[in-house]
Write an enzyme that holds these catalytic residues in place. Structure first.
Site, mmCIF file in Angstrom:
data_model
loop_
_atom_site.group_PDB
_atom_site.id
_atom_site.type_symbol
_atom_site.label_atom_id
_atom_site.label_comp_id
_atom_site.label_asym_id
_atom_site.label_seq_id
_atom_site.Cartn_x
_atom_site.Cartn_y
_atom_site.Cartn_z
ATOM 1 N N GLU A 46 10.181 88.705 78.142
ATOM 2 C CA GLU A 46 9.439 89.559 77.095
ATOM 3 C C GLU A 46 10.452 90.144 76.206
ATOM 4 O O GLU A 46 10.486 90.443 74.916
ATOM 5 C CB GLU A 46 8.751 90.435 77.799
ATOM 6 C CG GLU A 46 7.934 91.459 76.964
ATOM 7 C CD GLU A 46 6.742 92.259 77.824
ATOM 8 O OE1 GLU A 46 5.763 92.089 77.665
ATOM 9 O OE2 GLU A 46 7.499 93.310 78.405
ATOM 10 N N ASP A 104 0.703 81.773 69.988
ATOM 11 C CA ASP A 104 1.836 82.159 68.984
ATOM 12 C C ASP A 104 1.056 83.000 67.815
ATOM 13 O O ASP A 104 0.296 82.703 67.115
ATOM 14 C CB ASP A 104 2.493 80.774 68.338
ATOM 15 C CG ASP A 104 3.736 81.368 67.428
ATOM 16 O OD1 ASP A 104 4.503 82.419 67.808
ATOM 17 O OD2 ASP A 104 3.970 80.516 66.572
ATOM 18 N N HIS A 105 1.858 84.015 67.341
ATOM 19 C CA HIS A 105 1.288 85.012 66.191
ATOM 20 C C HIS A 105 -0.160 85.378 66.534
ATOM 21 O O HIS A 105 -1.001 85.713 65.499
ATOM 22 C CB HIS A 105 1.370 84.225 64.744
ATOM 23 C CG HIS A 105 2.716 84.119 64.440
ATOM 24 N ND1 HIS A 105 3.839 83.541 64.889
ATOM 25 C CD2 HIS A 105 3.478 85.071 63.292
ATOM 26 C CE1 HIS A 105 4.784 83.609 64.383
ATOM 27 N NE2 HIS A 105 4.574 84.471 63.452
ATOM 28 N N CYS A 157 3.886 101.301 75.686
ATOM 29 C CA CYS A 157 3.364 100.027 75.537
ATOM 30 C C CYS A 157 1.945 99.844 75.315
ATOM 31 O O CYS A 157 1.219 99.120 75.093
ATOM 32 C CB CYS A 157 3.568 99.152 76.726
ATOM 33 S SG CYS A 157 5.501 98.545 76.681
ATOM 34 N N HIS A 169 6.423 91.270 70.525
ATOM 35 C CA HIS A 169 7.395 90.821 71.417
ATOM 36 C C HIS A 169 7.874 89.359 70.715
ATOM 37 O O HIS A 169 6.894 88.697 70.292
ATOM 38 C CB HIS A 169 7.377 90.727 72.735
ATOM 39 C CG HIS A 169 7.267 92.111 73.380
ATOM 40 N ND1 HIS A 169 8.282 92.780 73.903
ATOM 41 C CD2 HIS A 169 6.233 92.705 73.638
ATOM 42 C CE1 HIS A 169 7.803 93.932 74.177
ATOM 43 N NE2 HIS A 169 6.555 94.261 74.426
ATOM 44 N N HIS A 197 2.053 96.430 69.419
ATOM 45 C CA HIS A 197 3.216 96.329 69.183
ATOM 46 C C HIS A 197 3.590 94.465 69.611
ATOM 47 O O HIS A 197 2.962 94.074 70.400
ATOM 48 C CB HIS A 197 4.155 97.225 70.026
ATOM 49 C CG HIS A 197 3.976 96.955 71.546
ATOM 50 N ND1 HIS A 197 3.498 97.518 72.400
ATOM 51 C CD2 HIS A 197 5.022 96.375 72.323
ATOM 52 C CE1 HIS A 197 3.422 97.130 73.673
ATOM 53 N NE2 HIS A 197 4.402 96.270 73.532
ATOM 54 N N HIS A 222 0.445 92.951 71.519
ATOM 55 C CA HIS A 222 -0.126 93.336 72.606
ATOM 56 C C HIS A 222 -0.115 94.766 72.940
ATOM 57 O O HIS A 222 0.519 95.562 72.152
ATOM 58 C CB HIS A 222 0.180 92.594 73.947
ATOM 59 C CG HIS A 222 1.481 93.144 74.664
ATOM 60 N ND1 HIS A 222 2.112 92.920 75.858
ATOM 61 C CD2 HIS A 222 2.340 93.859 74.128
ATOM 62 C CE1 HIS A 222 3.036 93.385 76.098
ATOM 63 N NE2 HIS A 222 3.298 94.104 75.002
#
Ligand code: NI
Length: 135
Positions: free
Chosen positions: A125, A80-81, A34, A42, A40, A15
């Site tokens: 996170e 996811d991903h 961020c 998480h 980047h 994100h």
């Protein structure tokens, strides 16, 4: 007799925190690294809590297979991903902070879950930063 069952899940996502209506300096000042334009990632840890009454016939609060399947379809398959900003419609105009993500996850699971249950979302996170949302 009210009881809560929990199921844990995990997903990875990328994100960027920023507002389209702010310039780069303001985004950088508020969101720091961020807001990196190149995104980047998480490793998110999710705990879903479901509260209700034990069924006297089965001894179950909820068949955890049902909860597992809901988490898979509503959260893992959806997030996811993924790049949250680009690929997930809920974040098209919503900053994908861990707070907003917990609310989005809550709303998605709530819709799929029998309305007799109360729902609680805990979303990490990082190992040290997490939020709890109960609706
Ligand atoms: Ni981040």
């Amino acid at each position: 007799m009210r009881i809560t069952a929990y199921r844990k899940a995990h997903f990875n996502a990328a994100h960027r925190l920023y507002r389209k209506d702010w310039d780069e300096d303001r985004n950088k000042a508020v969101f720091g690294k961020c807001s990196n334009p190149n995104f980047h990632g998480h490793n998110y840890d999710l705990t879903v809590g479901v509260t209700g009454e034990i069924d006297p016939e089965t001894g179950y609060l909820i068949d955890l297979k049902i909860l597992k399947d809901i988490i898979k379809s509503e959260v893992e398959d959806a997030l996811d991903h993924k790049n949250l900003n680009i690929e997930v419609p809920e974040f098209k105009d919503l900053n994908p902070t861990v707070e907003n993500m917990a609310v989005v996850i809550y709303n998605k699971i709530k819709k799929a879950l029998d309305s007799k249950y109360d729902l609680e979302i805990t979303l990490y996170e990082t190992p040290r930063n997490f939020v709890v949302y109960k609706g």
